[in-house]
Design a protein around this motif. Structure first.
Motif, short mmCIF file in Angstrom:
data_model
loop_
_atom_site.label_atom_id
_atom_site.label_comp_id
_atom_site.label_asym_id
_atom_site.label_seq_id
_atom_site.Cartn_x
_atom_site.Cartn_y
_atom_site.Cartn_z
N MET A 123 68.61 -4.82 44.36
CA MET A 123 68.09 -3.13 44.80
C MET A 123 68.98 -3.28 46.32
SD MET A 123 65.01 -3.15 46.98
CE MET A 123 65.26 -1.18 47.21
N ASP A 150 69.60 -4.19 50.30
CA ASP A 150 68.80 -4.44 51.42
C ASP A 150 68.04 -2.98 52.20
OD1 ASP A 150 67.27 -5.09 53.45
OD2 ASP A 150 68.16 -6.40 54.30
N PRO A 151 66.91 -2.83 52.23
CA PRO A 151 66.37 -1.43 52.44
C PRO A 151 65.55 -1.27 54.18
CG PRO A 151 64.34 -2.49 51.13
CD PRO A 151 65.22 -3.38 50.95
N PHE A 152 66.45 -2.88 54.57
CA PHE A 152 65.51 -3.59 55.34
C PHE A 152 67.32 -3.31 57.14
CE2 PHE A 152 62.42 -4.93 53.36
CZ PHE A 152 61.16 -4.02 53.77
N THR A 153 68.11 -3.34 56.38
CA THR A 153 69.38 -3.55 57.16
C THR A 153 70.55 -1.63 56.89
OG1 THR A 153 71.85 -4.04 57.35
CG2 THR A 153 70.29 -4.51 55.41
N LEU A 179 69.20 -6.87 48.19
CA LEU A 179 68.01 -7.80 48.53
C LEU A 179 67.15 -8.40 46.32
CD1 LEU A 179 65.53 -8.87 49.14
CD2 LEU A 179 64.63 -6.79 49.76
N VAL A 228 60.64 -12.66 43.41
CA VAL A 228 60.70 -14.04 43.99
C VAL A 228 59.44 -14.16 44.97
CG1 VAL A 228 63.31 -13.59 43.00
CG2 VAL A 228 62.03 -12.93 45.16
N ALA A 272 63.69 -10.53 54.21
CA ALA A 272 64.07 -9.33 52.83
C ALA A 272 62.77 -9.37 52.43
CB ALA A 272 64.53 -8.83 52.95
N PHE A 273 62.35 -10.09 51.51
CA PHE A 273 61.63 -9.93 50.34
C PHE A 273 60.44 -10.40 51.04
CE2 PHE A 273 58.51 -11.74 47.04
CZ PHE A 273 58.99 -10.26 46.06
N ARG A 306 59.10 -9.33 53.96
CA ARG A 306 58.52 -8.15 54.42
C ARG A 306 58.54 -6.37 53.09
NH1 ARG A 306 63.05 -6.23 58.93
NH2 ARG A 306 61.79 -4.77 59.30
N LEU A 307 59.10 -6.66 52.53
CA LEU A 307 58.69 -5.87 51.56
C LEU A 307 57.46 -6.20 50.78
CD1 LEU A 307 60.69 -3.75 49.03
CD2 LEU A 307 60.65 -5.32 47.69
N LEU A 312 54.98 -5.19 53.26
CA LEU A 312 54.66 -3.65 53.11
C LEU A 312 53.46 -2.89 52.12
CD1 LEU A 312 56.26 -1.77 54.72
CD2 LEU A 312 57.78 -1.79 53.25
N GLN A 313 54.38 -4.01 50.98
CA GLN A 313 53.85 -2.80 49.91
C GLN A 313 51.66 -4.11 49.93
OE1 GLN A 313 54.61 -3.26 46.29
NE2 GLN A 313 56.65 -1.70 46.76
N ARG A 314 51.85 -5.38 50.37
CA ARG A 314 50.03 -5.07 50.49
C ARG A 314 49.46 -4.66 51.38
NH1 ARG A 314 52.20 -11.11 50.83
NH2 ARG A 314 51.87 -10.65 53.11
N LEU A 331 56.04 12.07 46.14
CA LEU A 331 57.32 10.93 45.86
C LEU A 331 57.06 10.24 44.27
CD1 LEU A 331 60.26 11.58 47.00
CD2 LEU A 331 59.67 9.52 48.13
N PHE A 371 60.49 4.02 56.25
CA PHE A 371 60.72 2.37 55.86
C PHE A 371 59.73 2.45 54.92
CE2 PHE A 371 58.28 -1.09 57.44
CZ PHE A 371 59.04 -1.94 57.44
N LEU A 407 61.17 2.05 51.05
CA LEU A 407 62.28 2.20 50.82
C LEU A 407 63.61 2.75 51.23
CD1 LEU A 407 61.33 -0.97 48.32
CD2 LEU A 407 61.14 -1.34 51.11
N GLN A 412 64.78 3.76 54.43
CA GLN A 412 65.03 3.36 55.46
C GLN A 412 66.46 4.30 55.58
OE1 GLN A 412 64.18 0.24 57.43
NE2 GLN A 412 64.31 0.76 59.17
N TYR A 413 67.08 4.15 54.98
CA TYR A 413 68.60 4.19 55.25
C TYR A 413 69.19 5.27 54.23
CZ TYR A 413 68.50 0.41 58.28
OH TYR A 413 67.93 -0.24 59.76
N ARG A 428 66.60 10.26 51.50
CA ARG A 428 65.05 10.66 50.09
C ARG A 428 64.32 11.64 52.04
NH1 ARG A 428 62.55 7.87 46.38
NH2 ARG A 428 62.47 6.39 47.63
N LYS A 464 63.94 14.81 49.09
CA LYS A 464 62.41 15.04 49.34
C LYS A 464 61.69 14.94 49.55
CE LYS A 464 64.38 12.51 44.95
NZ LYS A 464 64.96 13.54 44.31
N GLU A 484 70.47 0.19 65.61
CA GLU A 484 70.58 -0.83 64.61
C GLU A 484 70.03 -1.38 65.48
OE1 GLU A 484 74.37 -2.16 63.63
OE2 GLU A 484 74.66 -0.29 62.81
#
Lengths: 121, 1165
Positions: A46, A48-51, A58, A73, B161-162, B164-165, B168-170, B213, B239, B242, B244-245, B248, B264, B745
């Motif tokens: 996907m 990278d949702p954080f940037t 990512l 991963v 990054a992973f 963080r993802l 977030l889900q945890r 959603l 955020f 996912l 954030q940028y 939706r 949405k 940023e």
């Protein structure tokens, strides 16, 4: 109930071990919008949702090269050693892996996450 | 790293044998030096070789910096590892024989590189680009080194990054509501309305929208009572989901929207949603509506629930989720005919409650000094210091009722903090500057706790992490509304049990906590279970107006979840009728429907409309915006003489709205001249710049509304003439966008570490200007300024501001007239003894409230003398010291925006206006005696004029001006309605002609109004006593022969007033209904009078004379006190009472007295 078709992500990735889910936008070895990077496995990717950078991707996960389970991963689910292996498969064939990886897995087991403060239900 | 050596240090060696060897070594050294990673040149070459133009690493300096920092760390790490590895190398056993063929091709010797699932292309791989490129010459070992580092860097980025993802889900999965997501969706499928009840921290506000959603809903609106919550929730939810940028998830508030076609979920304020319903009653744009925080019982929320209850049968496909704390859930459920409730437990750590009722001595001390006794609060601080070691972190949140109380405790707590060095004390209330409010989120240094002294703002609106201790005073100051006096009152109350629990809960968000209640458990038990809903304690004007414009029927029968007090509704309806927004049958008038569209106070809305009539839109926009935001003057600056001196040039002795007007205009000038300094400019004058930004936003919104409603011709943005300046402008905007992006940023404001008191310039509590300056110096970009320039056309604003400086005296007086009429009937009369009193003892009386004072920030607080009657002739007349019966032409009244009672009733935002003229023009009720020399306005202010002649003249002029003013307003509204419709070309022409005529009329009217305002007539002014008001009117009379007064004020015959007595002249003027000792029959008394225009000489009663003057055919047109557009086409001999008359309309000849003639002519009109 009327549902509109989701735009963008062709699907949702779900790890078969920890059931982490995230929408992916690409499967393959050549992430879109990046030229200088090649992935060594068929990956679910996907943006990278954080940037805000569009060219940052990512890798969410890929299939285990032994059992073809779809795994994320995250270090609790899989590892990469020239190929992707889910941890159950690694455990099963632990001797086939170099000592560094074996030690790594040992280390991971010991400090199991201890909850700091258990909230009242 | 070795310091780079310079070539100069080499010196020639004579030894030839050594030379070649040395040269080789030197060459090697030189290469090493040249390719030293610390050389910027080396770094640049590698960057150019590896990163493409569009690569993020190459573009963003921050990325680049991160990479090289990573690179250096990696090198250090590998040096250590390399030395260690050498020792271990021999023992390596290699791999066992793989049991599965698939594992056979695993690398035999371990290398961390094999654990990375990506590979980086570089110059050596894609190296087909021109051979003169520097990368051709890069040494291969360096390339390998660089590539390896880059690989690890990218891999590290992926892992981060992973991580963080996954985190977030945890976290999302760990929220209490996560177990209920499925059930909520299931219930929603089966029912139209679902109530989700859960306490703070259960995650309902952030998670429920995401569940929707994920379940495939795409038109979801989530309302919030507060704007700030819309923004922060939209940020958080985008955020977490996912995106954030992406777009939706968005928000929509009064001035800002991030909503797009792809959105949405939209978070919006309740008020905004109501406006959407106003436009599209079916609310077709949404599939699901989440109404959050319904338990807070805000006015708009309660109304929205009522509207929804009616809407639901018409929209069976619309789903509604009501979200509430676990307060009074059954109320909401049963309101929607037993809607199912999904109850979610909150997540709170255990909190110990300690009841510490204040001792009698402390209560006595408090009641004696009227100041809060800080000692009970200090005792808690001491107890915490005693019981908990400083290493155990955890801050203290103290709930106090208001700013004065915060001030009292602040002082004492700071003294304690300075002594112990273990506390940083911070106030938190809505009047603080934004920067000061933000300080509560900063962290205290180790071993020091924050002590936050807050109003109930921290109960729900502001959530501060890390609170372990809560002190609850049990008190709250709340606005209550007195419908009789139309007065807002800020009073202290005991809180409700629900609030007490909410306050307590703030101690258990991050760990187990303690709540100290400074009252007894028995007090708690006596608290009301819930706070009083807003609908029961505020003015309902705006609500009723909105209800009318949404055609929801009679507000009295509207099915509110809990009905408002009937008296409040009646007052509101009456008030709206008074203001002309509703007519006699309580239907919306044209002006009313326009007012309903403007999201402002009725008073301010009226001002805007009136301003448009007189071509004063630009200044009125500014004033209206200024009066709709909190005062920009900071409290802390009030004691500072420097601030006061710096502000003085901006002050207007006309009144506060004019001062605000000057401040705004001066600020805009500063911004357009040397933008970055506006912050400093504001600080020096004790002005909270944030409020000025709000004004600018509001002003723009008002302007757009007026344009949308056809009241103001939309102006095309002036495009710069030449391409150069266009380009310039585009560049500037691009640069601004760039700045904004960079700021976003960087993640906005970062947490800072608070300083202890006594260090440098003290704790951050009572921060002075200096402190703020140093804090803000860090981020050189003023993001507010950037946003401001992106949002507004500064040139246009500046043009408006500079034209404001050129406002003529006349325009200024007109502006004042517009304000006065808008604010009417909010009037106060100065006390007659004010001129003999100290500045601080000046008092004023409104109709319902005696002894009000002007607010300390008011210009008249410092210079009350401008309100005193200071005419020398007045002093000569009688020896009396007061202004009570003083004859003067300069009596003044104060008109004000609001009356607010705290410890005293305060008049807020005052303007001084000439009394007689204003009352004649604005009063809803004007009563006169027989010769009109005595006037009573609205039943409470009496004016006694010196001579009846000028009284009659003024009254007649006032009647005429009022009629014409109304007419101008009606035409403006009609035109407004017309402009909004589609129309044909010929209509267009008509419109232009009509518009020109209207324009001329308005100019003429303005002139006459100004002349009227400037008229000098001596009179006395006083407030009637209670007894006088009771015996004010003669009452119904037995003599019913109405005086024959043809042509006067449009009504051919006068009818007696049923209750006051006298005669109804117009809907506001009643003639000769005042009781008096002498002139009961004065309406019958005629005296000889000669008309100055037509020379007519005959006995007249005052009223007859007025009638004649109004219709005298010889009177010069438009010249006050002249006639209406008379038609002087009939040449007349006027020496006799009767004369021949040929009527053109009916073609007959008559012999008429002038009055008969007028009566006849009226038949043809």
């Amino acid at each position: 109930m009327a549902c509109e078709l989701e735009h963008g992500p062709p699907g949702v990735f779900e790890c078969q071990l920890c059931s982490l889910t995230a929408p992916y936008s690409y499967i393959g070895q050549k992430p879109p919008d990046t030229e200088s990077v090649i992935l060594l496995e068929e990956s679910y990717i996907m943006k990278d949702p954080f940037t805000a950078n569009k060219d940052r991707f990512l890798v969410l996960g890929s299939r285990c090269s032994l059992c073809s389970r779809l795994v994320c991963v995250g270090p609790e689910c899989s590892l990469f050693y020239s190929k992707r292996f889910c941890l159950p498969c690694v455990q099963e064939n632990i001797d086939a892996f170099p000592r560094e990886i074996q030690q790594d897995l040992e280390k991971r087991k010991v400090p199991a996450k201890k909850p700091v403060n258990k909230p009242r239900p | 790293m070795p310091p780079p050596r310079t070539r100069d240090s080499r010196h020639h060696d004579r030894d030839h044998r050594d030379r070649s060897h040395r040269a080789a070594r030197e060459e090697e050294e030189e290469a090493r030096e040249r390719w030293d990673w610390n050389r910027p040149e080396t770094r640049r070459l590698f960057e150019e070789a590896f990163f493409r133009e569009e690569d993020s690493i190459r573009q963003s300096s921050e990325e680049r910096h991160k990479f090289w920092a990573f690179f250096e760390r990696l090198q250090r790490f590998q040096n250590i590892k390399a030395s260690r590895k050498e020792e271990e190398e021999e023992k390596g056993p290699g791999l066992a024989k793989p049991p599965i063929p698939a594992l056979a091709d695993l690398p035999r010797t371990y290398d961390p590189r094999y654990r990375i699932n990506l590979s980086v292309l570089g110059p050596d791989v894609w190296g087909s680009r021109g051979s003169d490129r520097p990368d051709r010459r890069l040494p291969p070992d360096k390339v390998a080194e660089f590539r390896k580092a880059l690989l690890h860097f990218l891999d590290f980025g992926q892992k981060q990054a992973f991580g963080r993802l996954a985190k977030l889900q945890r976290e999302r999965a760990a929220l209490p509501i996560a177990q209920y997501g499925h059930r909520i969706l299931q219930t929603l499928r089966e029912h139209q309305v679902v109530v989700v009840a859960g306490d703070t921290g259960c995650g309902k506000s952030t998670q429920v929208p995401q569940y929707l959603l994920a379940a495939g809903f795409s038109h979801v609106a989530c309302t919030q009572p507060r704007r700030i919550a819309c923004i922060s929730l939209a940020k958080r939810v985008s955020f977490e989901s996912l995106s954030q940028y992406g777009s939706r998830v968005g928000y929509q508030i009064r001035f800002e929207s991030t909503r797009s076609a792809a959105t949405k979920i939209v978070f919006l304020t309740v008020g905004l949603l109501l406006r959407q319903i106003q436009r599209e009653p079916g609310l077709p744009q949404y599939q699901v509506l989440i109404v959050d925080e319904v338990h807070e019982r805000h006015l708009h929320n309660d109304f929205l629930l009522g509207v929804l209850r009616r809407l639901l049968p018409a929209r069976p496909d619309l789903k509604v989720i009501l979200m509430s704390a676990t307060i009074n859930i059954s109320l909401f459920s049963s309101y929607f005919s037993g809607a199912p409730v999904v109850q979610v437990p909150g997540r709170l750590f255990p909190i110990t409650v300690v009841y510490q009722p204040q001792e009698a001595e402390s209560l006595a001390a408090a009641s004696k000094s009227e100041k809060l006794d800080p000692r009970p609060f200090l005792r808690v601080l001491e107890a915490i210091d005693h019981k908990y070691p400083p290493e155990e972190r955890g801050d203290l949140l103290v709930f106090l009722s208001g700013m004065a109380e915060i001030g009292a405790v602040l002082e004492a707590a700071q003294a304690y903090a300075a002594h112990t060095q273990r506390w940083v004390v911070l106030p938190l209330h809505s009047a603080l500057s934004v920067a000061d409010q933000d300080k509560v989120f900063d962290v205290a240094p180790p071993g020091v706790r924050k002590c936050i002294l807050s109003t109930n703002i921290a109960e729900t609106s502001v959530t501060i992490d890390g609170i372990r201790f809560v002190v609850d005073s049990g008190k709250v100051k709340e606005m209550s509304y007195d419908p009789q006096a139309k007065l807002q009152r800020l009073q202290e109350f005991w809180i409700s049990q629900a609030s007490a629990e909410q306050r307590k809960g703030r101690a258990g968000r991050t760990g187990p906590g303690v709540c100290f209640r400074l009252y007894a458990e028995s007090d708690y038990d006596a608290f009301a279970p819930y706070p009083v809903p807003e609908i029961r304690r505020v003015a309902l004007d705006a609500l009723v107006l909105q209800m009318k414009s949404m055609s929801v029927g009679d507000p009295r029968t509207f099915p509110f979840i809990e009905p408002p007090p009937p008296a409040s509704l009646e007052t509101a309806i009456l008030y709206l009728q008074d203001q002309g927004a509703l007519d006699g049958s309580e239907a919306l008038t044209p002006i009313g429907s326009l007012l309903a569209q403007l999201p402002v106070d009725v008073v301010i809305g009226k001002m805007l409309i009136l301003g448009c009539v007189f071509r004063l839109a630009e200044p009125v926009l500014t004033v209206a915006a200024a009066l709709s935001v909190q005062s920009p003057f900071t409290r802390s600056a009030q004691g500072s003489p420097e601030c006061a001196a710096a502000r003085r040039p901006l002050e207007s002795d006309q009144g506060d709205p004019f001062t605000l007007f000057n401040v705004f205009n001066a600020w805009v000038q500063v911004k357009s001249e040397r933008s970055s300094n506006s912050r400093k400019w504001c600080r020096r004058r004790g002005i909270e710049e944030h409020r000025l930004y709000e004004m600018a936003n509001l002003r723009r919104q008002f302007k757009e509304l007026l344009e949308d409603h056809g009241l103001l011709a939309g102006v095309q943005a002036a495009t710069p003439r030449d391409s150069h300046s266009r380009l310039q402008q585009r560049r500037e905007r691009q640069a601004l966008y760039q700045l904004k992006r960079q700021h976003e940023e960087a993640g906005g404001r970062r947490r800072k570490v608070l300083r202890l008191q006594g260090e440098a310039d003290g704790g951050s509590s009572d921060e002075d200007a200096e402190g703020t300056a140093t804090r803000e110096a860090g981020d050189s970009v003023d993001i507010q300024d950037v946003k401001f320039k992106l949002r507004h056309n500064l040139e246009q604003l500046q043009a408006a501001a500079s034209s404001a400086q050129d406002l003529t005296r006349d325009q200024l007086s007109l502006l004042k007239l517009v304000l006065g009429r808008g604010l009417y009937p909010q009037l106060a009369i100065p006390d007659p003894f004010n001129s003999g009193r100290k500045d601080s003892d000046q008092i004023f009386h409104t109709q319902a409230k005696q002894g009000a004072v002007v607010h300390p920030t008011c210009v008249f607080a410092n210079s009350p003398e401008v309100l005193h009657v200071q005419e020398p002739e007045a002093r000569d007349k009688e020896g009396s010291r007061d202004d009570k019966d003083k004859m003067s032409s300069k009596h003044q009244l104060l008109t004000f925006v609001s009356l607010l009672e705290t410890n005293k009733p305060y008049l807020v935002n005052c303007v001084r206006i000439p009394a007689l003229q204003s009352l004649l023009l604005f009063s809803r009720s004007l009563d006169t005696n027989g010769d009109c020399s005595r006037l009573v306005a609205d039943g409470w202010l009496q004016l006694q004029l010196v001579d009846s002649e000028s009284a009659v003249r003024l009254l007649a002029a006032a009647l005429r001006l009022r009629a014409r003013w109304e007419n101008a307003l009606d035409r403006q509204l009609a035109r407004q309605a017309w402009r909004r419709r589609d129309h044909r070309d010929e209509e267009e022409e008509e419109e232009v002609a009509e518009s020109l005529a209207h324009c001329k009329d308005v100019v003429a009217l303005s002139g006459e109004l100004l002349q009227f305002m400037a008229s000098k007539v001596s009179y006395s002014l006083r407030r009637l006593t209670g007894l006088e008001t009771q015996n004010l009117y003669v009452g119904p009379q037995t003599i019913t022969t109405a005086p024959s007064l043809p042509g006067l004020f449009g009504s051919s015959s006068l009818s007696p007033h049923p209750t006051k007595g006298g005669y109804i002249v117009t809907d506001f003027l009643t003639y000769n209904c005042l009781t008096s000792d002498s002139d009961l029959y004065s309406d019958c008394l005629r005296t000889f009078w000669t008309c100055p225009h037509c020379g007519l000489h005959m006995p007249f009663t005052p009223l007859e004379r007025m009638a004649h003057e109004n219709t005298c055919p010889e009177a010069p047109p438009d010249g006050p006190p002249g006639a209406e557009d008379a038609t002087p086409e009939v040449p007349q001999k006027t020496s006799a009472l009767q004369r021949p008359y040929h009527c053109e309309a009916c073609g007959k000849d008559f012999i008429f007295t002038p009055t008969e003639l007028l009566r006849h002519r009226r038949q043809h009109m």
